[in-house]
Design an enzyme around this catalytic site. Structure first.
Site, PDB file in Angstrom:
ATOM      1  N   HIS A  20      68.539  19.448   6.945  1.00 27.97           N
ATOM      2  CA  HIS A  20      68.514  18.494   8.063  1.00 27.97           C
ATOM      3  C   HIS A  20      68.686  17.053   7.565  1.00 27.97           C
ATOM      4  CE1 HIS A  20      63.802  18.795   7.739  1.00 27.97           C
ATOM      5  NE2 HIS A  20      64.233  17.821   6.956  1.00 27.97           N
ATOM      6  N   HIS A  80      58.932  13.188   9.869  1.00 23.04           N
ATOM      7  CA  HIS A  80      59.062  12.217   8.782  1.00 23.04           C
ATOM      8  C   HIS A  80      58.303  10.939   9.138  1.00 23.04           C
ATOM      9  CE1 HIS A  80      62.415  15.041   8.388  1.00 23.04           C
ATOM     10  NE2 HIS A  80      62.386  14.781   7.098  1.00 23.04           N
ATOM     11  N   HIS A 107      66.498  18.506  -3.623  1.00 24.88           N
ATOM     12  CA  HIS A 107      66.749  17.061  -3.625  1.00 24.88           C
ATOM     13  C   HIS A 107      65.465  16.329  -3.986  1.00 24.88           C
ATOM     14  CE1 HIS A 107      65.225  17.752   0.466  1.00 24.88           C
ATOM     15  NE2 HIS A 107      65.189  16.459   0.733  1.00 24.88           N
ATOM     16  N   GLU A 137      60.374  21.399   1.049  1.00 26.79           N
ATOM     17  CA  GLU A 137      60.719  21.664   2.451  1.00 26.79           C
ATOM     18  C   GLU A 137      61.166  23.104   2.665  1.00 26.79           C
ATOM     19  OE1 GLU A 137      62.261  17.212   3.831  1.00 26.79           O
ATOM     20  OE2 GLU A 137      63.719  18.814   3.480  1.00 26.79           O
TER      21      GLU A 137
END
Length: 284
Positions: free
Chosen positions: A12, A59, A193, A240
């Site tokens: 996402h 977030h 990441h 995640e």
């Protein structure tokens, strides 16, 4: 009764949403990313759900760092698109499925998972980017959405096994809902990441593809992978990916049914310093 017909897994990345919003999808940098979702958009049109149970992480938009629930289910009828600092994305607001969401909350809590009930919440790119990738740019989303937020922002975060078991509880809850509904469950976030520190920009193609292999063929074994491996191999934000295990745990084969059919698999690097992974599994 309601039933889960498929699970969808996707990154996402916020820059993906910006590329769509700014009309950059055919630029050389982005073209290959969006080409990987062309099959998926047609598949979704051919297999339209009534409701998508969408697992994502907030977030620091709906929940500040002052209060972070481990698992939070949206029980509202509508969700506005969040302003993440540069204005809300130009995408439709999200319609919820409050009756099904309330039923899932009741059932899952009675299965000993503690959920936070959220009756009002703005949804950020963690939820809207997957919708855009799968649906394009419609005037309204073609199905209702139950947002399910997982804390993967501040430790302690839930284990992969906890998420996998939660997916099984969600499947039981959905299948006990007395209405004929086609439900899909989407797991979002990742892949490898890291956004800060000496390893900023880390991408691990080999580990990511092993994760996809095991998600398909050995989900329970994958659920045993400890947090430290995610951090070491997939970067600080790679954690995640435990959210994908919620979606995988809800598939029929985990409860003794047939193995799901792999309808689509896609992997690409980079997209704004992130590895993009995508998978569609369909219950037989």
């Amino acid at each position: 009764m309601a039933r889960i017909t498929a699970s969808v897994y996707t990154s996402h990345v916020p820059a993906i949403g910006a590329a769509m919003d700014l009309g950059k999808t055919q630029e050389p940098y982005w073209q290959k990313v969006f080409a990987g979702y062309e099959f998926s958009r047609q598949w979704l049109k051919d297999n339209p759900p009534d409701v998508v149970f969408l697992v994502f992480n907030d977030h620091a938009t709906a929940f500040s760092l002052d209060m972070i629930p481990t698992f939070a289910i949206g029980t509202a009828g509508h969700y506005a698109v969040a302003d993440e600092g540069w204005g809300p994305r130009p995408v439709p607001p999200v319609d919820g499925a409050p009756e099904l969401a309330a039923h899932i909350a009741q059932s899952v809590i009675q299965q000993d998972f503690d959920l936070t009930l959220v009756n009002k919440m703005d949804v950020d790119h963690g939820l809207t980017v997957p919708l855009s990738l799968m649906c394009g740019q419609p005037k309204a989303w073609p199905f209702k959405v139950i947002p399910f937020a997982v804390n993967v922002v501040q430790y302690p975060v839930p284990s992969g096994m906890r998420c996998f078991r939660l997916g099984q509880a969600i499947r039981k809850a959905i299948e006990s809902f007395d209405e004929d509904l086609n439900v899909q469950i989407w797991g979002t976030g990742g892949m490898s990441h890291q956004l800060q520190g000496p390893r900023a920009g880390l991408i691990n193609k080999e580990w990511d593809n092993r994760f996809l292999d095991r998600l398909i063929a050995d989900p329970e074994g994958l659920a045993s992978v400890p947090h430290v491996e995610y951090v070491n191999e997939a970067g600080s934000e790679g954690i995640e990916l435990v959210m994908w295990l919620i979606a995988r745990g809800a598939m029929a084969d985990v409860a003794g049914g047939k193995r799901p059919e792999v309808k689509h698999r896609f992997y690409h690097v980079p997209a704004s310093n992130t590895a993009v992974g995508h998978l569609i599994l369909e219950n037989s």
